[in-house]
Scaffold this active site. Structure first.
Site, PDB file in Angstrom:
ATOM      1  N   LYS A  56       0.822  -1.217   0.000  1.00  0.00           N
ATOM      2  CA  LYS A  56       0.000   0.000   0.000  1.00  0.00           C
ATOM      3  C   LYS A  56       0.851   1.260   0.000  1.00  0.00           C
ATOM      4  O   LYS A  56       0.462   2.268  -0.588  1.00  0.00           O
ATOM      5  CB  LYS A  56      -0.932   0.014   1.216  1.00  0.00           C
ATOM      6  CG  LYS A  56      -2.102  -0.930   1.092  1.00  0.00           C
ATOM      7  CD  LYS A  56      -3.231  -0.520   2.033  1.00  0.00           C
ATOM      8  CE  LYS A  56      -4.419  -1.454   1.913  1.00  0.00           C
ATOM      9  NZ  LYS A  56      -5.458  -1.163   2.896  1.00  0.00           N
ATOM     10  N   LYS A  96      -5.273  -9.697  -6.779  1.00  0.00           N
ATOM     11  CA  LYS A  96      -6.484  -9.848  -5.967  1.00  0.00           C
ATOM     12  C   LYS A  96      -7.588  -8.929  -6.489  1.00  0.00           C
ATOM     13  O   LYS A  96      -7.303  -7.795  -6.873  1.00  0.00           O
ATOM     14  CB  LYS A  96      -6.101  -9.468  -4.528  1.00  0.00           C
ATOM     15  CG  LYS A  96      -7.149  -9.705  -3.492  1.00  0.00           C
ATOM     16  CD  LYS A  96      -6.668  -9.264  -2.110  1.00  0.00           C
ATOM     17  CE  LYS A  96      -6.717  -7.770  -1.933  1.00  0.00           C
ATOM     18  NZ  LYS A  96      -6.711  -7.320  -0.534  1.00  0.00           N
ATOM     19  N   LYS A 116     -11.345  -3.412  -4.154  1.00  0.00           N
ATOM     20  CA  LYS A 116     -12.120  -2.185  -4.360  1.00  0.00           C
ATOM     21  C   LYS A 116     -11.218  -1.031  -4.758  1.00  0.00           C
ATOM     22  O   LYS A 116     -11.699  -0.021  -5.269  1.00  0.00           O
ATOM     23  CB  LYS A 116     -12.942  -1.853  -3.117  1.00  0.00           C
ATOM     24  CG  LYS A 116     -12.179  -1.794  -1.818  1.00  0.00           C
ATOM     25  CD  LYS A 116     -13.171  -1.770  -0.636  1.00  0.00           C
ATOM     26  CE  LYS A 116     -12.477  -2.114   0.668  1.00  0.00           C
ATOM     27  NZ  LYS A 116     -13.345  -2.689   1.669  1.00  0.00           N
TER      28      LYS A 116
HETATM   29  P1  AMP Z   1     -10.959  -5.190   3.096  1.00  0.00           P
HETATM   30  O1  AMP Z   1     -11.866  -4.876   1.974  1.00  0.00           O
HETATM   31  O2  AMP Z   1      -9.522  -5.118   2.711  1.00  0.00           O
HETATM   32  O3  AMP Z   1     -11.288  -4.467   4.360  1.00  0.00           O
HETATM   33  O4  AMP Z   1     -11.205  -6.730   3.404  1.00  0.00           O
HETATM   34  C1  AMP Z   1     -12.312  -7.181   4.156  1.00  0.00           C
HETATM   35  C2  AMP Z   1     -12.370  -8.685   4.166  1.00  0.00           C
HETATM   36  O5  AMP Z   1     -12.608  -9.178   2.838  1.00  0.00           O
HETATM   37  C3  AMP Z   1     -11.077  -9.356   4.645  1.00  0.00           C
HETATM   38  O6  AMP Z   1     -11.421 -10.508   5.389  1.00  0.00           O
HETATM   39  C4  AMP Z   1     -10.402  -9.737   3.360  1.00  0.00           C
HETATM   40  O7  AMP Z   1      -9.519 -10.822   3.519  1.00  0.00           O
HETATM   41  C5  AMP Z   1     -11.589 -10.100   2.478  1.00  0.00           C
HETATM   42  N1  AMP Z   1     -11.266  -9.915   1.070  1.00  0.00           N
HETATM   43  C6  AMP Z   1     -10.979  -8.737   0.441  1.00  0.00           C
HETATM   44  N2  AMP Z   1     -10.708  -8.934  -0.866  1.00  0.00           N
HETATM   45  C7  AMP Z   1     -10.816 -10.276  -1.066  1.00  0.00           C
HETATM   46  C8  AMP Z   1     -10.668 -11.133  -2.219  1.00  0.00           C
HETATM   47  N3  AMP Z   1     -10.343 -10.633  -3.420  1.00  0.00           N
HETATM   48  N4  AMP Z   1     -10.860 -12.454  -2.057  1.00  0.00           N
HETATM   49  C9  AMP Z   1     -11.203 -12.973  -0.849  1.00  0.00           C
HETATM   50  N5  AMP Z   1     -11.372 -12.234   0.267  1.00  0.00           N
HETATM   51  C10 AMP Z   1     -11.183 -10.911   0.161  1.00  0.00           C
END
Ligand code: AMP
Ligand code: TRP
Length: 348
Positions: free
Chosen positions: A125, A208, A211
């Site tokens: 990041k 990955k 968002k």
């Molecule tokens: P975040 O959006 O980074 O706050 O992630 C929130 C949750 O979603 C965390 O448990 C991440 O590991 C999961 N997550 C985010 N992106 C992915 C993805 N592409 N595949 C699987 N899990 C995801």
């Protein structure tokens, strides 16, 4: 004021689940399959579940205040639309419970610079210009450890990308226990399960789904309508080969493997079952099938999110009530942390 009898703590901790999602943008199919869907399943298994929109994590990179509020409400709507019931789970936003920030400070003093320097998410990041990254982005994993430990949570469902942060959480808890000679914090278990622990970008099977990806075509947003979902899947990058007979045949086909995993997670099947059922199919056949499945699963969620978003005051009320319940669990734990660390608590 009692002396720190708080130091005597139970050896075993009852199972309690905590997890969080950043309200730093629209949520994706990756968040749904890797996190939200599983959050609802854990709640339905009857385990105590605490879920949090981590707005203080979100501001480790710049967030426009009005957008942050909107995205936090949208995140809450996504939890509820995915099956998290605010009556059965504790659902709130992080900043309403000050225990998170308080414990994060203590953990900043437990975690070592060497540990933080190994965090790959910070490196990703912060990018090449780490000098310009916020101090909060660097300390982010200590706040995450505090989120979990403020509730003595024992299990944390997350996607694969959070594994390293949970290992750090274990290290922080163990060092605190060791330094103060207590068995106060549980050593948390990550729950990284299912066919979609790492949903990849629709444009690049090595990245990955996120968002924060600049390309909207790379992801399915929880707010996309049926046409957008179908179009994105139709245009997803793939290869010209048919689906193989067994999973082995997908080893060097990242994009194909990703679509199979997404199908499996949406259908509640294993990837091996999906391959067996579709062996020999070309993407011209498999993609429309996947699009139909994705729309049938996602459309009701999107509809419910939109309905909930009509009443932001009700969402705020739910988050406030959740924060009250969260506070009631975290405050006694923080009081004991202060006693253990030698902070005087003499206010009435
Ligand atoms: P975040 O959006 O980074 O706050 O992630 C929130 C949750 O979603 C965390 O448990 C991440 O590991 C999961 N997550 C985010 N992106 C992915 C993805 N592409 N595949 C699987 N899990 C995801
Ligand atoms: N770091 C997590 C992510 O980006 C979000 C998060 C913050 C979290 N605190 C948490 C996840 C506590 C699980 C438990 O995905």
């Amino acid at each position: 004021m009692s002396e720190p009898s708080a130091v005597q703590t139970p050896q075993a901790f009852p199972p309690r689940i905590f997890s969080g999602i950043q309200p730093s943008g629209g949520l994706t199919l990756g968040n749904y399959l890797g996190a939200l869907k599983r959050f609802a399943q854990k709640q339905d298994e009857g385990i105590e579940t605490i879920y949090c929109l981590v707005d203080m994590h979100a501001i480790t990179v710049w967030q426009d205040p009005a957008k942050l509020r909107q995205q936090t409400r949208e995140g809450a709507a996504a939890f509820i639309a995915s099956g998290v019931d605010p009556a059965r789970s504790v659902l709130f936003n992080q900043s309403q419970v000050s225990a998170h920030a308080e414990l994060a400070w203590i953990f900043n003093c437990v975690a070592r610079l060497g540990w933080m320097n190994r965090m790959t998410q910070f490196k990703d990041k912060a990018g090449k210009n780490a000098e310009a990254a916020s101090l909060g982005l660097y300390a982010y994993p200590a706040l995450m450890a505090a989120d979990i430990m403020a509730y003595h949570a024992t299990h944390v469902p997350v996607g694969e990308d959070q594994k390293q942060h949970l290992e750090l959480t274990r290290d922080i808890a163990a060092k605190f226990n060791h330094d103060y000679g207590v068995e106060f914090f549980p050593i948390v278990e990550p729950l990284i399960e299912g066919a979609a622990t790492r949903v990849m970008s629709l444009r690049d099977g090595t990245r990955k789904m996120s968002k924060s990806d600049p390309s909207d075509q790379s992801r399915i947003n929880l707010t996309d309508d049926a046409d957008a979902i179908a179009a994105k899947i139709r245009k997803a990058k793939t290869d010209a080969e048919p689906l193989p007979e067994t999973l082995d045949g997908l080893k060097d086909r990242a994009e194909a493997r990703n679509l199979v995993n997404i199908y499996a997670a949406l259908a509640g099947m294993t990837a091996a079952e999906v391959v067996a059922e579709n062996a020999g199919a070309l993407f011209g056949t498999f993609k429309p099938k996947l699009a139909d499945l994705a729309v049938s699963v996602m459309a009701p969620i999107t509809t419910q999110m939109n309905r909930l978003m009509q009443d932001p005051a009700e969402i705020d009320r739910i988050l406030g009530a959740g924060a009250d319940r969260a506070e009631a669990i975290a405050r006694p734990i923080l009081d004991r942390v202060y006693d253990i660390t030698g902070m005087i608590r003499s206010r009435r």
